[in-house]
Design a protein around this motif. Structure first.
Motif, PDB file in Angstrom:
ATOM      1  N   PRO A  37       0.821  -1.216   0.000  1.00  0.00           N
ATOM      2  CA  PRO A  37       0.000   0.000   0.000  1.00  0.00           C
ATOM      3  C   PRO A  37       0.853   1.263   0.000  1.00  0.00           C
ATOM      4  CG  PRO A  37      -0.209  -1.166   2.106  1.00  0.00           C
ATOM      5  CD  PRO A  37       0.606  -2.029   1.204  1.00  0.00           C
ATOM      6  N   SER A  38       2.030   1.200   0.650  1.00  0.00           N
ATOM      7  CA  SER A  38       2.972   2.333   0.604  1.00  0.00           C
ATOM      8  C   SER A  38       4.365   1.773   0.837  1.00  0.00           C
ATOM      9  CB  SER A  38       2.600   3.355   1.679  1.00  0.00           C
ATOM     10  OG  SER A  38       2.707   2.745   2.942  1.00  0.00           O
ATOM     11  N   PRO A  39       5.407   2.558   0.466  1.00  0.00           N
ATOM     12  CA  PRO A  39       6.761   2.042   0.615  1.00  0.00           C
ATOM     13  C   PRO A  39       7.034   1.550   2.046  1.00  0.00           C
ATOM     14  CG  PRO A  39       6.809   4.069  -0.627  1.00  0.00           C
ATOM     15  CD  PRO A  39       5.395   3.891  -0.168  1.00  0.00           C
ATOM     16  N   ALA A  40       7.678   0.393   2.104  1.00  0.00           N
ATOM     17  CA  ALA A  40       8.133  -0.205   3.370  1.00  0.00           C
ATOM     18  C   ALA A  40       7.002  -0.640   4.305  1.00  0.00           C
ATOM     19  CB  ALA A  40       9.099   0.717   4.110  1.00  0.00           C
ATOM     20  N   ALA A  41       5.749  -0.495   3.871  1.00  0.00           N
ATOM     21  CA  ALA A  41       4.635  -0.964   4.711  1.00  0.00           C
ATOM     22  C   ALA A  41       4.515  -2.470   4.545  1.00  0.00           C
ATOM     23  CB  ALA A  41       3.343  -0.303   4.278  1.00  0.00           C
ATOM     24  N   LEU A  42       3.862  -3.140   5.503  1.00  0.00           N
ATOM     25  CA  LEU A  42       3.642  -4.574   5.329  1.00  0.00           C
ATOM     26  C   LEU A  42       2.604  -4.767   4.217  1.00  0.00           C
ATOM     27  CD1 LEU A  42       3.720  -5.750   9.031  1.00  0.00           C
ATOM     28  CD2 LEU A  42       5.490  -6.031   7.296  1.00  0.00           C
ATOM     29  N   ASP A  68       9.375  -1.145  -2.158  1.00  0.00           N
ATOM     30  CA  ASP A  68       8.326  -1.917  -1.496  1.00  0.00           C
ATOM     31  C   ASP A  68       8.813  -2.434  -0.152  1.00  0.00           C
ATOM     32  OD1 ASP A  68       6.567  -1.633  -3.561  1.00  0.00           O
ATOM     33  OD2 ASP A  68       6.970  -3.613  -4.451  1.00  0.00           O
ATOM     34  N   ASP A  69      10.017  -2.987  -0.171  1.00  0.00           N
ATOM     35  CA  ASP A  69      10.513  -3.639   1.035  1.00  0.00           C
ATOM     36  C   ASP A  69      12.033  -3.455   1.167  1.00  0.00           C
ATOM     37  OD1 ASP A  69      11.302  -5.247   3.062  1.00  0.00           O
ATOM     38  OD2 ASP A  69      10.379  -7.090   2.312  1.00  0.00           O
ATOM     39  N   PRO A  70      12.432  -2.387   1.845  1.00  0.00           N
ATOM     40  CA  PRO A  70      13.872  -2.103   1.968  1.00  0.00           C
ATOM     41  C   PRO A  70      14.643  -3.157   2.772  1.00  0.00           C
ATOM     42  CG  PRO A  70      12.550  -0.166   2.526  1.00  0.00           C
ATOM     43  CD  PRO A  70      11.613  -1.312   2.441  1.00  0.00           C
ATOM     44  N   THR A  71      13.953  -4.057   3.486  1.00  0.00           N
ATOM     45  CA  THR A  71      14.719  -5.100   4.190  1.00  0.00           C
ATOM     46  C   THR A  71      15.461  -5.975   3.171  1.00  0.00           C
ATOM     47  OG1 THR A  71      12.949  -6.759   4.218  1.00  0.00           O
ATOM     48  CG2 THR A  71      13.065  -5.278   6.113  1.00  0.00           C
ATOM     49  N   ARG A  72      14.997  -5.953   1.934  1.00  0.00           N
ATOM     50  CA  ARG A  72      15.665  -6.755   0.897  1.00  0.00           C
ATOM     51  C   ARG A  72      17.096  -6.281   0.641  1.00  0.00           C
ATOM     52  NH1 ARG A  72      10.291  -6.610  -2.885  1.00  0.00           N
ATOM     53  NH2 ARG A  72       9.082  -8.135  -1.685  1.00  0.00           N
ATOM     54  N   ALA A 118      14.760   4.570   6.229  1.00  0.00           N
ATOM     55  CA  ALA A 118      14.195   5.274   7.390  1.00  0.00           C
ATOM     56  C   ALA A 118      12.724   4.930   7.589  1.00  0.00           C
ATOM     57  CB  ALA A 118      14.375   6.774   7.210  1.00  0.00           C
ATOM     58  N   LYS A 119      12.098   4.384   6.559  1.00  0.00           N
ATOM     59  CA  LYS A 119      10.672   4.044   6.696  1.00  0.00           C
ATOM     60  C   LYS A 119      10.455   2.715   7.415  1.00  0.00           C
ATOM     61  CE  LYS A 119       9.405   6.389   2.404  1.00  0.00           C
ATOM     62  NZ  LYS A 119       8.856   7.640   2.961  1.00  0.00           N
ATOM     63  N   LEU A 120      11.530   1.942   7.546  1.00  0.00           N
ATOM     64  CA  LEU A 120      11.388   0.649   8.227  1.00  0.00           C
ATOM     65  C   LEU A 120      11.331   0.842   9.738  1.00  0.00           C
ATOM     66  CD1 LEU A 120      14.045  -1.528   6.366  1.00  0.00           C
ATOM     67  CD2 LEU A 120      11.555  -1.827   6.289  1.00  0.00           C
ATOM     68  N   SER A 121      10.590  -0.028  10.409  1.00  0.00           N
ATOM     69  CA  SER A 121      10.580   0.052  11.872  1.00  0.00           C
ATOM     70  C   SER A 121      11.936  -0.429  12.388  1.00  0.00           C
ATOM     71  CB  SER A 121       9.468  -0.826  12.424  1.00  0.00           C
ATOM     72  OG  SER A 121       9.802  -2.185  12.222  1.00  0.00           O
ATOM     73  N   ARG A 122      12.271   0.047  13.579  1.00  0.00           N
ATOM     74  CA  ARG A 122      13.539  -0.365  14.200  1.00  0.00           C
ATOM     75  C   ARG A 122      13.588  -1.887  14.368  1.00  0.00           C
ATOM     76  NH1 ARG A 122      15.408   4.774  16.722  1.00  0.00           N
ATOM     77  NH2 ARG A 122      15.553   5.816  14.709  1.00  0.00           N
TER      78      ARG A 122
END
Ligand code: ATP
Ligand code: MG
Length: 440
Positions: free
Chosen positions: A125-130, A189-193, A226-230
């Motif tokens: 739905p938005s960048p870095a959101a689940l 979409d998913d910066p953890t990648r 920065a959009k990812l949760s800690r």
């Protein structure tokens, strides 16, 4: 694009796994088919099989309803079932203590767990959101994944058992040693990648291909991290620290200027990485000698990169570590300032107040894991106790903190001079009485 006849990996599965694992996979495929569904083994399991380093970490994806398949299998195999409705996933687990009553259960439980998911599409739905997820087919499910090498499946259906499903070119990339995302928005979409890319690249000695690297740098520069949760960042960082050689991905993350974004406290120099590498060796050495003791490995491995009290405090706060972790970091910094003592009693006074993790990281700074004095400390001195007790001292009229001072003195003569219990008592009493006199 795949050639007309898909590669069949049945022989490979037979060669690389015990017959029990193969029969579990066949059983999953058969039961799914009886329920009108198609099951696949996916992701890391397929990748590692093709790399020749098979894993028992098996992820199953089902076209149909993964939860109902999981329920059926759990019942058949007497496994515990956990269902996560929201994510369309379920986990079967075997409590190995319990006797298993059927051959099928015995076969299944050599895996200890099995993850089963419904094939799905994802929408961010938005960048870095689940992501929002909805059921879909295997192709959609593979196209939502992180990298081509992780986006392959093996069909388990009885009619197509062993067939490789590879819509994104994962097989070719695996052969060439390439980490490649599936689309341009992957890191948005998913910066953890980003962390995952570095982790696989360094684990397998692969290369992140140029376009993917460019997308990583872009996501970094546009502050998507920065959009990812800690919590999510910490999870990825901890997974990196669990790698066999964590210094490699840490060096790469630092070169890519990603570490300063997520943890400016970390000081990554050649010397500090070397210290981290030795800390890893010491932790491995210790884990082998004392498999029953648990260590906060990840935190211990980060300590060489945290140079000051401020750095320890700030990192612990940023990632909400516990008070004991923070204190471990501070205690290490304090102990680092002391010289290595000569006598065993000096070692015990210096290192016993430290948590094990801090003592092992300190060992890594001063020695390599085959250093006999340090080994002796961890194997013997750290656990040594005097041959007399507080009760022995009490019967001689010793009270309060003089008891522990007396016991320390007893341990010191035991370790330094090999004193017997009688002599330990003598020394302990003398020391404790001095202490009591000076208190009066
Ligand atoms: P490892 O050996 O590190 O466990 P793995 O491939 O098993 O590697 P997992 O994190 O266990 O990795 O995830 C299983 C699979 O799920 C991956 O192979 C990949 O296909 C998919 N996956 C995991 N995380 C993501 C993500 N953030 N984005 C897209 N796909 C992912
Ligand atoms: Mg895995």
């Amino acid at each position: 694009m795949p050639s007309s006849k898909p590669l069949n990996l049945t022989d490979e599965l037979q060669r690389k796994f015990p017959a029990e694992v193969l029969s579990v996979l066949q059983e999953v495929g058969k039961v799914a088919s009886q329920m009108g569904m198609t099951a696949y083994a996916v992701g890391g399991f397929v990748r590692d099989l093709l790399l020749g380093t098979p894993t028992l970490d098996i992820d199953i994806v089902v076209e149909g309803n993964g939860t109902s398949l999981a329920q059926k299998l759990a019942q058949m195999w007497q496994a515990d079932l956990t269902v996560h409705e929201r994510f369309f996933t379920a986990t079967l687990q075997w409590r190995l203590k319990e006797p298993v009553s059927t051959i099928a259960s015995a076969h299944a439980c050599i895996l200890s767990r099995l993850d089963i998911a419904t094939a799905r599409k994802e929408r961010y739905p938005s960048p870095a959101a689940l992501p929002e997820v909805e059921p879909a087919n295997i192709f959609d499910d593979l196209w939502r994944r992180d990298f081509t090498i992780n986006a392959m499946a093996i069909c388990l259906d009885p009619t197509r058992f062993g067939e490789l499903v590879d819509p994104t070119g994962g097989f070719g990339d695996l052969q060439q040693g390439i980490i490649r995302v599936l689309h341009e928005r992957s890191f948005v979409d998913d910066p953890t990648r980003i962390f995952r890319a570095v982790r696989y690249e360094q684990r397998f000695d692969f290369k992140i291909e140029p376009k993917t690297l460019q997308l990583i740098c872009q996501a970094r520069d546009e502050s998507f991290l920065a959009k990812l949760s800690r919590d999510r960042i910490k999870h990825e960082l901890w997974r990196i620290l669990q790698e066999r050689d964590p210094t490699k991905p840490m060096r790469r993350l630092s070169k890519l200027r990603i570490l300063p974004v997520i943890a400016p406290e970390l000081c990554v120099t050649k010397e500090r990485l070397e210290w981290m590498r030795k800390a890893n060796e010491w932790l491995n050495w210790f884990a082998e000698k004392f498999p029953e003791k648990t260590l906060e490995r990840e935190w211990a491995l980060l300590l060489p990169l945290l140079p000051t009290y401020e750095a320890v405090n700030s990192f612990s706060q940023r990632y909400q570590l516990g008070e004991s972790e923070r204190e471990c970091g501070l205690a290490l910094l304090k102990a680092l300032g002391r010289r290595t003592p000569k006598r065993p009693s000096g070692w015990v006074r210096w290192l016993n107040p430290l948590p094990l993790e801090a003592a092992l990281v300190l060992a890594a700074k001063r020695s390599s894991p085959n250093d006999p004095a340090w080994q002796r400390y961890f194997l013997e001195w750290r656990w040594a106790r005097p041959d007399i007790t507080g009760e022995d001292l009490k019967t001689h009229g010793i009270t309060g903190c003089a008891i522990s001072i007396g016991l320390q003195a007893a341990l010191a003569v035991k370790l330094d001079e090999g004193a017997d219990a009688r002599r330990q008592l003598e020394v302990a009493l003398r020391r404790a009485q001095q202490c009591q006199t000076s208190r009066r």
